[in-house]
Write a protein that holds these residues in place. Structure first.
Motif, PDB file in Angstrom:
ATOM      1  N   PHE A  39      -4.245   1.797  -7.778  1.00  0.00           N
ATOM      2  CA  PHE A  39      -4.296   3.080  -7.083  1.00  0.00           C
ATOM      3  C   PHE A  39      -5.102   2.959  -5.795  1.00  0.00           C
ATOM      4  N   ARG A  40      -4.803   3.825  -4.855  1.00  0.00           N
ATOM      5  CA  ARG A  40      -5.647   4.006  -3.681  1.00  0.00           C
ATOM      6  C   ARG A  40      -6.595   5.151  -4.001  1.00  0.00           C
ATOM      7  N   VAL A  41      -7.886   4.937  -3.813  1.00  0.00           N
ATOM      8  CA  VAL A  41      -8.899   5.870  -4.304  1.00  0.00           C
ATOM      9  C   VAL A  41      -9.784   6.358  -3.173  1.00  0.00           C
ATOM     10  N   ALA A  42     -10.041   7.654  -3.148  1.00  0.00           N
ATOM     11  CA  ALA A  42     -11.050   8.249  -2.282  1.00  0.00           C
ATOM     12  C   ALA A  42     -12.106   8.890  -3.165  1.00  0.00           C
ATOM     13  N   VAL A  43     -13.367   8.875  -2.727  1.00  0.00           N
ATOM     14  CA  VAL A  43     -14.475   9.394  -3.517  1.00  0.00           C
ATOM     15  C   VAL A  43     -15.202  10.481  -2.730  1.00  0.00           C
ATOM     16  N   SER A  44     -15.439  11.612  -3.374  1.00  0.00           N
ATOM     17  CA  SER A  44     -16.272  12.681  -2.825  1.00  0.00           C
ATOM     18  C   SER A  44     -17.385  12.981  -3.812  1.00  0.00           C
TER      19      SER A  44
ATOM     20  N   THR B  89      -6.954  17.139   3.557  1.00  0.00           N
ATOM     21  CA  THR B  89      -6.585  16.173   4.596  1.00  0.00           C
ATOM     22  C   THR B  89      -5.932  14.922   4.028  1.00  0.00           C
ATOM     23  N   TRP B  90      -6.334  14.518   2.806  1.00  0.00           N
ATOM     24  CA  TRP B  90      -5.894  13.226   2.266  1.00  0.00           C
ATOM     25  C   TRP B  90      -4.670  13.356   1.362  1.00  0.00           C
ATOM     26  N   GLN B  91      -4.436  14.559   0.815  1.00  0.00           N
ATOM     27  CA  GLN B  91      -3.251  14.849  -0.003  1.00  0.00           C
ATOM     28  C   GLN B  91      -3.095  13.884  -1.184  1.00  0.00           C
ATOM     29  N   PRO B  92      -4.060  13.863  -2.111  1.00  0.00           N
ATOM     30  CA  PRO B  92      -3.961  12.953  -3.255  1.00  0.00           C
ATOM     31  C   PRO B  92      -2.874  13.384  -4.237  1.00  0.00           C
ATOM     32  N   ASP B  93      -2.433  12.426  -5.053  1.00  0.00           N
ATOM     33  CA  ASP B  93      -1.456  12.706  -6.099  1.00  0.00           C
ATOM     34  C   ASP B  93      -2.108  13.203  -7.378  1.00  0.00           C
ATOM     35  N   LEU B  94      -3.406  12.942  -7.546  1.00  0.00           N
ATOM     36  CA  LEU B  94      -4.138  13.330  -8.747  1.00  0.00           C
ATOM     37  C   LEU B  94      -5.616  13.403  -8.404  1.00  0.00           C
ATOM     38  N   VAL B  95      -6.356  14.271  -9.120  1.00  0.00           N
ATOM     39  CA  VAL B  95      -7.789  14.422  -8.893  1.00  0.00           C
ATOM     40  C   VAL B  95      -8.536  14.198 -10.203  1.00  0.00           C
TER      41      VAL B  95
ATOM     42  N   LEU C 105       0.820  -1.216   0.000  1.00  0.00           N
ATOM     43  CA  LEU C 105       0.000   0.000   0.000  1.00  0.00           C
ATOM     44  C   LEU C 105       0.851   1.261   0.000  1.00  0.00           C
ATOM     45  N   GLY C 106       2.045   1.178   0.608  1.00  0.00           N
ATOM     46  CA  GLY C 106       2.870   2.374   0.694  1.00  0.00           C
ATOM     47  C   GLY C 106       3.325   2.880  -0.659  1.00  0.00           C
ATOM     48  N   ASN C 107       3.357   2.017  -1.675  1.00  0.00           N
ATOM     49  CA  ASN C 107       3.799   2.426  -3.000  1.00  0.00           C
ATOM     50  C   ASN C 107       2.663   2.911  -3.885  1.00  0.00           C
ATOM     51  N   GLN C 108       1.439   2.891  -3.384  1.00  0.00           N
ATOM     52  CA  GLN C 108       0.306   3.265  -4.206  1.00  0.00           C
ATOM     53  C   GLN C 108       0.153   4.781  -4.288  1.00  0.00           C
ATOM     54  N   ARG C 109      -0.204   5.230  -5.481  1.00  0.00           N
ATOM     55  CA  ARG C 109      -0.505   6.637  -5.660  1.00  0.00           C
ATOM     56  C   ARG C 109      -1.957   6.877  -5.298  1.00  0.00           C
ATOM     57  N   ARG C 110      -2.248   8.053  -4.763  1.00  0.00           N
ATOM     58  CA  ARG C 110      -3.593   8.377  -4.300  1.00  0.00           C
ATOM     59  C   ARG C 110      -4.338   9.187  -5.359  1.00  0.00           C
ATOM     60  N   VAL C 111      -5.559   8.782  -5.632  1.00  0.00           N
ATOM     61  CA  VAL C 111      -6.402   9.487  -6.586  1.00  0.00           C
ATOM     62  C   VAL C 111      -7.715   9.841  -5.903  1.00  0.00           C
ATOM     63  N   LEU C 112      -8.070  11.115  -5.934  1.00  0.00           N
ATOM     64  CA  LEU C 112      -9.360  11.582  -5.419  1.00  0.00           C
ATOM     65  C   LEU C 112     -10.329  11.687  -6.579  1.00  0.00           C
TER      66      LEU C 112
ATOM     67  N   GLN D 268      -4.140  25.611  -2.993  1.00  0.00           N
ATOM     68  CA  GLN D 268      -3.487  24.941  -1.862  1.00  0.00           C
ATOM     69  C   GLN D 268      -2.173  24.298  -2.274  1.00  0.00           C
ATOM     70  N   ARG D 269      -2.219  23.558  -3.396  1.00  0.00           N
ATOM     71  CA  ARG D 269      -1.045  22.785  -3.821  1.00  0.00           C
ATOM     72  C   ARG D 269      -1.235  22.378  -5.273  1.00  0.00           C
ATOM     73  N   PRO D 270      -0.272  22.636  -6.141  1.00  0.00           N
ATOM     74  CA  PRO D 270      -0.423  22.203  -7.534  1.00  0.00           C
ATOM     75  C   PRO D 270      -0.566  20.689  -7.619  1.00  0.00           C
ATOM     76  N   VAL D 271      -1.560  20.228  -8.378  1.00  0.00           N
ATOM     77  CA  VAL D 271      -1.815  18.805  -8.514  1.00  0.00           C
ATOM     78  C   VAL D 271      -2.411  18.559  -9.899  1.00  0.00           C
ATOM     79  N   PRO D 272      -2.081  17.456 -10.556  1.00  0.00           N
ATOM     80  CA  PRO D 272      -2.713  17.179 -11.850  1.00  0.00           C
ATOM     81  C   PRO D 272      -4.202  16.896 -11.679  1.00  0.00           C
ATOM     82  N   VAL D 273      -5.012  17.482 -12.562  1.00  0.00           N
ATOM     83  CA  VAL D 273      -6.471  17.331 -12.511  1.00  0.00           C
ATOM     84  C   VAL D 273      -6.968  16.852 -13.873  1.00  0.00           C
ATOM     85  N   LEU D 274      -7.711  15.751 -13.860  1.00  0.00           N
ATOM     86  CA  LEU D 274      -8.399  15.259 -15.041  1.00  0.00           C
ATOM     87  C   LEU D 274      -9.869  15.616 -14.879  1.00  0.00           C
ATOM     88  N   MET D 275     -10.364  16.520 -15.705  1.00  0.00           N
ATOM     89  CA  MET D 275     -11.723  17.031 -15.552  1.00  0.00           C
ATOM     90  C   MET D 275     -12.697  16.252 -16.423  1.00  0.00           C
ATOM     91  N   LEU D 276     -13.868  15.968 -15.867  1.00  0.00           N
ATOM     92  CA  LEU D 276     -14.933  15.265 -16.570  1.00  0.00           C
ATOM     93  C   LEU D 276     -16.069  16.235 -16.842  1.00  0.00           C
TER      94      LEU D 276
END
Length: 242
Positions: free
Chosen positions: A40-45, A57-63, A12-19, A84-92
Protein backbone atom coordinates in the motif's frame (compact mmCIF):
# COMPACT_ATOMS: atom_id res chain seq x y z
CA UNK A 1 1.15 14.74 7.05
CA UNK A 2 3.88 12.22 6.34
CA UNK A 3 3.63 10.41 3.01
CA UNK A 4 5.24 6.97 3.17
CA UNK A 5 5.60 5.43 -0.29
CA UNK A 6 6.48 1.80 -0.96
CA UNK A 7 7.39 0.74 -4.50
CA UNK A 8 6.20 -2.73 -5.54
CA UNK A 9 6.56 -4.88 -8.64
CA UNK A 10 3.05 -3.86 -9.64
CA UNK A 11 4.09 -0.22 -9.96
CA UNK A 12 3.02 2.72 -7.85
CA UNK A 13 0.01 3.45 -10.02
CA UNK A 14 -1.64 0.19 -8.94
CA UNK A 15 -1.22 0.82 -5.23
CA UNK A 16 -4.17 1.57 -3.03
CA UNK A 17 -3.86 4.57 -0.72
CA UNK A 18 -4.31 4.24 3.03
CA UNK A 19 -4.42 7.21 5.41
CA UNK A 20 -3.25 6.31 8.92
CA UNK A 21 -4.44 8.73 11.61
CA UNK A 22 -2.68 8.03 14.92
CA UNK A 23 -1.14 10.44 17.43
CA UNK A 24 1.32 7.91 18.90
CA UNK A 25 4.36 8.08 16.57
CA UNK A 26 5.57 4.57 17.36
CA UNK A 27 2.18 3.00 16.59
CA UNK A 28 1.71 5.15 13.48
CA UNK A 29 5.15 4.19 12.14
CA UNK A 30 4.54 0.50 12.82
CA UNK A 31 1.19 0.55 11.01
CA UNK A 32 2.66 2.48 8.08
CA UNK A 33 5.59 0.07 7.81
CA UNK A 34 3.36 -3.00 7.85
CA UNK A 35 0.92 -1.62 5.27
CA UNK A 36 3.82 -0.42 3.14
CA UNK A 37 5.24 -3.94 3.21
CA UNK A 38 1.82 -5.17 2.03
CA UNK A 39 2.14 -2.95 -1.05
CA UNK A 40 0.00 0.00 0.00
CA UNK A 41 0.91 3.65 -0.35
CA UNK A 42 0.55 5.17 3.11
CA UNK A 43 0.14 8.69 4.46
CA UNK A 44 0.26 9.43 8.20
CA UNK A 45 -1.50 12.20 10.13
CA UNK A 46 -1.20 12.78 13.88
CA UNK A 47 -4.22 14.99 14.68
CA UNK A 48 -7.83 15.56 13.67
CA UNK A 49 -7.59 18.76 11.57
CA UNK A 50 -4.56 17.53 9.61
CA UNK A 51 -6.30 14.22 8.94
CA UNK A 52 -9.37 15.92 7.44
CA UNK A 53 -7.17 18.16 5.25
CA UNK A 54 -5.10 15.18 4.11
CA UNK A 55 -8.21 13.19 3.29
CA UNK A 56 -9.49 15.99 1.08
CA UNK A 57 -6.24 16.54 -0.81
CA UNK A 58 -4.81 13.00 -0.93
CA UNK A 59 -8.06 11.05 -1.61
CA UNK A 60 -7.21 7.76 0.15
CA UNK A 61 -9.01 4.50 -0.57
CA UNK A 62 -9.23 3.59 3.13
CA UNK A 63 -8.61 5.26 6.51
CA UNK A 64 -7.14 3.66 9.63
CA UNK A 65 -8.36 6.00 12.36
CA UNK A 66 -7.56 6.25 16.06
CA UNK A 67 -10.39 7.48 18.31
CA UNK A 68 -8.29 9.60 20.70
CA UNK A 69 -6.65 12.45 18.77
CA UNK A 70 -5.56 16.04 19.47
CA UNK A 71 -7.47 18.84 17.76
CA UNK A 72 -10.70 16.88 17.56
CA UNK A 73 -11.26 13.20 18.07
CA UNK A 74 -11.54 10.35 15.59
CA UNK A 75 -15.33 10.32 15.75
CA UNK A 76 -15.44 13.90 14.46
CA UNK A 77 -12.82 13.06 11.83
CA UNK A 78 -15.00 10.15 10.69
CA UNK A 79 -18.10 12.37 10.48
CA UNK A 80 -16.28 14.99 8.41
CA UNK A 81 -14.60 12.66 5.95
CA UNK A 82 -17.76 10.59 5.39
CA UNK A 83 -19.60 13.85 4.65
CA UNK A 84 -17.04 14.55 1.91
CA UNK A 85 -16.92 11.09 0.34
CA UNK A 86 -17.91 7.61 1.54
CA UNK A 87 -14.76 5.65 2.38
CA UNK A 88 -14.09 2.48 4.41
CA UNK A 89 -12.80 3.31 7.90
CA UNK A 90 -11.04 0.93 10.28
CA UNK A 91 -11.26 2.52 13.73
CA UNK A 92 -8.71 1.95 16.49
CA UNK A 93 -9.68 2.32 20.13
CA UNK A 94 -7.85 1.87 23.41
CA UNK A 95 -11.13 1.23 25.22
CA UNK A 96 -13.06 -1.99 24.87
CA UNK A 97 -16.30 -0.16 25.60
CA UNK A 98 -19.36 -1.22 23.60
CA UNK A 99 -20.90 2.27 23.71
CA UNK A 100 -17.78 3.78 22.15
CA UNK A 101 -17.72 1.08 19.50
CA UNK A 102 -21.37 1.60 18.58
CA UNK A 103 -20.84 5.37 18.35
CA UNK A 104 -17.91 4.75 16.01
CA UNK A 105 -19.99 2.46 13.81
CA UNK A 106 -22.80 5.00 13.93
CA UNK A 107 -20.69 7.81 12.44
CA UNK A 108 -19.52 5.70 9.52
CA UNK A 109 -16.76 3.34 10.64
CA UNK A 110 -16.87 -0.06 8.96
CA UNK A 111 -14.77 -2.03 11.41
CA UNK A 112 -12.81 -1.52 14.61
CA UNK A 113 -9.88 -2.97 16.50
CA UNK A 114 -9.10 -2.62 20.19
CA UNK A 115 -5.53 -1.87 21.25
CA UNK A 116 -3.24 -3.72 21.58
CA UNK A 117 -3.61 -5.55 18.27
CA UNK A 118 -1.35 -7.49 15.93
CA UNK A 119 -0.11 -5.77 12.79
CA UNK A 120 -0.81 -8.98 10.91
CA UNK A 121 -4.51 -8.83 11.82
CA UNK A 122 -4.69 -5.11 11.01
CA UNK A 123 -3.28 -5.73 7.53
CA UNK A 124 -5.76 -8.56 7.04
CA UNK A 125 -8.67 -6.33 8.08
CA UNK A 126 -7.55 -3.60 5.66
CA UNK A 127 -7.39 -6.08 2.79
CA UNK A 128 -10.83 -7.48 3.64
CA UNK A 129 -12.41 -4.01 3.72
CA UNK A 130 -10.95 -3.10 0.34
CA UNK A 131 -12.04 -6.40 -1.21
CA UNK A 132 -15.56 -5.79 0.05
CA UNK A 133 -15.63 -2.33 -1.54
CA UNK A 134 -14.42 -3.83 -4.82
CA UNK A 135 -17.21 -6.42 -4.68
CA UNK A 136 -19.74 -3.67 -4.01
CA UNK A 137 -18.50 -1.67 -7.00
CA UNK A 138 -18.72 -4.77 -9.20
CA UNK A 139 -22.24 -5.49 -7.95
CA UNK A 140 -23.27 -1.93 -8.76
CA UNK A 141 -22.25 -2.54 -12.39
CA UNK A 142 -23.89 -5.96 -12.59
CA UNK A 143 -27.65 -6.12 -13.23
CA UNK A 144 -29.50 -7.99 -10.49
CA UNK A 145 -33.10 -9.02 -10.04
CA UNK A 146 -34.50 -5.68 -8.96
CA UNK A 147 -35.22 -4.64 -5.40
CA UNK A 148 -35.68 -7.19 -2.64
CA UNK A 149 -38.73 -6.42 -0.50
CA UNK A 150 -39.54 -7.89 2.87
CA UNK A 151 -42.59 -6.15 4.26
CA UNK A 152 -41.72 -2.46 4.60
CA UNK A 153 -38.01 -3.14 4.05
CA UNK A 154 -36.54 -2.56 0.57
CA UNK A 155 -32.99 -3.48 -0.41
CA UNK A 156 -31.76 -2.20 -3.77
CA UNK A 157 -28.59 -4.16 -4.58
CA UNK A 158 -27.74 -2.15 -7.70
CA UNK A 159 -27.83 1.25 -6.01
CA UNK A 160 -26.93 -0.21 -2.58
CA UNK A 161 -29.82 1.69 -1.05
CA UNK A 162 -32.10 0.63 1.79
CA UNK A 163 -35.54 2.00 2.61
CA UNK A 164 -37.77 1.31 5.58
CA UNK A 165 -41.42 2.36 5.23
CA UNK A 166 -40.38 4.38 2.19
CA UNK A 167 -37.65 6.34 4.00
CA UNK A 168 -34.01 6.08 2.94
CA UNK A 169 -31.67 4.64 5.56
CA UNK A 170 -27.96 5.46 5.33
CA UNK A 171 -25.83 2.36 5.93
CA UNK A 172 -22.09 1.89 5.86
CA UNK A 173 -20.78 -0.63 3.29
CA UNK A 174 -20.38 -3.23 6.04
CA UNK A 175 -23.89 -2.68 7.37
CA UNK A 176 -25.35 -2.99 3.88
CA UNK A 177 -23.45 -6.22 3.22
CA UNK A 178 -24.57 -7.63 6.57
CA UNK A 179 -28.21 -6.79 5.88
CA UNK A 180 -28.00 -8.14 2.31
CA UNK A 181 -26.47 -11.37 3.62
CA UNK A 182 -29.29 -11.87 6.11
CA UNK A 183 -31.85 -10.96 3.44
CA UNK A 184 -30.64 -13.71 1.10
CA UNK A 185 -32.38 -16.20 3.39
CA UNK A 186 -35.21 -14.37 5.18
CA UNK A 187 -36.21 -15.94 8.50
CA UNK A 188 -33.30 -18.43 8.30
CA UNK A 189 -30.90 -18.28 11.23
CA UNK A 190 -27.32 -17.54 10.18
CA UNK A 191 -24.61 -18.26 12.70
CA UNK A 192 -22.05 -15.64 13.65
CA UNK A 193 -19.41 -17.80 11.99
CA UNK A 194 -21.39 -17.86 8.74
CA UNK A 195 -21.77 -14.09 8.81
CA UNK A 196 -18.07 -13.62 9.51
CA UNK A 197 -17.21 -15.77 6.52
CA UNK A 198 -19.73 -14.16 4.14
CA UNK A 199 -19.46 -10.51 5.14
CA UNK A 200 -15.97 -10.17 6.61
CA UNK A 201 -14.15 -13.00 4.78
CA UNK A 202 -12.93 -14.31 8.12
CA UNK A 203 -12.43 -18.05 8.46
CA UNK A 204 -12.13 -18.20 12.25
CA UNK A 205 -14.55 -17.37 15.06
CA UNK A 206 -12.37 -14.78 16.81
CA UNK A 207 -14.47 -11.87 15.58
CA UNK A 208 -17.94 -12.86 16.74
CA UNK A 209 -18.21 -9.72 18.86
CA UNK A 210 -17.66 -7.71 15.68
CA UNK A 211 -20.82 -9.30 14.28
CA UNK A 212 -22.77 -8.47 17.45
CA UNK A 213 -21.65 -4.82 17.41
CA UNK A 214 -22.58 -4.36 13.75
CA UNK A 215 -25.98 -5.98 14.29
CA UNK A 216 -26.67 -3.53 17.12
CA UNK A 217 -25.59 -0.60 14.94
CA UNK A 218 -27.80 -1.90 12.10
CA UNK A 219 -30.78 -2.24 14.43
CA UNK A 220 -30.40 1.38 15.46
CA UNK A 221 -30.87 2.41 11.85
CA UNK A 222 -33.53 0.06 10.47
CA UNK A 223 -35.38 -0.71 13.71
CA UNK A 224 -34.71 -3.26 16.43
CA UNK A 225 -37.51 -5.67 15.44
CA UNK A 226 -36.16 -6.52 11.99
CA UNK A 227 -33.31 -8.75 13.21
CA UNK A 228 -34.07 -11.62 15.57
CA UNK A 229 -31.39 -12.90 17.93
CA UNK A 230 -31.14 -16.64 18.45
CA UNK A 231 -29.07 -16.81 21.61
CA UNK A 232 -25.96 -18.89 21.32
CA UNK A 233 -26.43 -19.30 17.57
CA UNK A 234 -26.79 -16.16 15.47
CA UNK A 235 -29.32 -13.89 13.76
CA UNK A 236 -32.25 -13.96 11.36
CA UNK A 237 -33.94 -11.23 9.34
CA UNK A 238 -37.70 -11.17 9.85
CA UNK A 239 -40.53 -8.82 9.05
CA UNK A 240 -41.82 -7.39 12.34
CA UNK A 241 -45.34 -8.23 13.37
CA UNK A 242 -47.88 -5.46 12.67
Amino acid sequence: MTDVQQQTNNGLGNQRRVLVVEDEPTIAESIAARLGAEGFRVAVSHDGPTAVDCFQTWQPDLVVLDVMLPGFDGLEVCRRIQAQRPVPVLMLTARDDETDLLVGLGVGADDYMTKPFSMRELAARVNVLLRRIERAQLAARTPMGGTLRLGELEIDHVQRRVRVTGEDVHLTPTEFDLLACLAQQPRAVLTREQLLAEVWDWTDASGTRTVDSHVKALRRKIGANWIRTVHGVGYALESPAP
